[in-house]
Design an enzyme around this catalytic site. Structure first.
Site: not given
Length: 254
Positions: A158-159
């Site tokens: 996600a990051y």
């Protein structure tokens, strides 16, 4: 005739990489405004350090994850520009503030995803949009990405995806703001020893050794390896560098 000192705004400039960037920029002869999320004392210490270098500095509170606060933030910026710097605009914006959430793709929750979106992508998107009203033509935007947008390291799906979005956005900013001679570039650090993400790279000896082993220069990065790269992009020497992704990772995963 005196040359007007350029001013850079560094988000998340009270600690870690942001602090290093702010000080490196000041050493290039620019004045600096930094933001902090919660630790005003740390921000005040950075301001004093910049002032000891002979440059003007100021700090303001900002939560980049809450775009509803941006109008009020820029009212504060306008007031600070007038009172501290005797001007009404600044020149460079460094979108550095952020958090790291380590979780597998399967384990990532919607709440974590939304938090990362707000802080790492939506925040810089709309903060930069509003900053343009108080930025001089001929300045620049430096967006901070990550080596993880080029190579994958389990636990950062996600990051890294948000940072991939930032890298694409940077090209559009460079294209659309070119008429104002505002440059937009990305600096993508590799793994760095800071308190980011709970300090895992710095404090986990096994992880530290592993990263060193897959890095061409044979060690993990330090904050001093990054600040000067960002500072360079805020100088006249970088006037022809635009829409570029500069990875500062020592050659990780080549």
């Amino acid at each position: 005739m005196a040359v007007n000192t350029k001013i850079a705004l560094v988000t998340g400039g009270s600690r870690g990489l942001g602090k290093n960037m702010a000080i490196a920029i000041a050493k290039k002869g620019l004045d600096v405004i930094i933001t902090y999320n919660s630790k005003k004392d740390e921000a005040d210490a950075v301001v004093k350090e910049i002032e000891s270098l002979g440059q003007k500095a100021a700090s303001l509170q900002l939560n980049v994850g809450d775009s509803n606060t941006f109008d009020g933030f820029f009212e504060g910026i306008s007031s600070t520009l007038k009172s501290t710097f005797n001007t009404n605009k600044f020149d460079f914006l460094v979108n550095n503030a952020g958090i790291g959430i380590h979780n597998s793709f399967i384990g990532t929750t919607e709440a974590e995803f939304d938090q990362l979106t707000n802080i790492q992508f939506k925040g810089p998107f709309f903060l930069t949009q509003k900053a343009l009203n108080v930025m001089n033509d001929g300045g620049g935007i430096v967006n901070i990405s990550t080596g993880l947008a080029r190579f994958s390291f389990p636990g950062y799906s996600a990051y890294a995806s948000m940072k991939g979005a930032i890298e694409t956005l940077t090209k559009y900013q460079a294209k659309e703001l070119g008429e104002r001679k505002i440059r937009a570039n990305v600096v993508a650090p590799g793994a760095i020893e800071t308190d980011f993400g709970g300090g895992t790279v710095r404090d986990n000896e096994q992880l530290n050794k592993h990263i060193a082993s897959i890095t061409a220069l044979g060690r993990v990065g330090l904050p001093d390896d990054i600040g000067g790269v960002v500072a360079f992009l805020c100088t006249e020497d970088a006037r022809w560098v635009n829409a570029q992704r500069i990875e500062a990772s020592g050659g990780m995963n080549l």
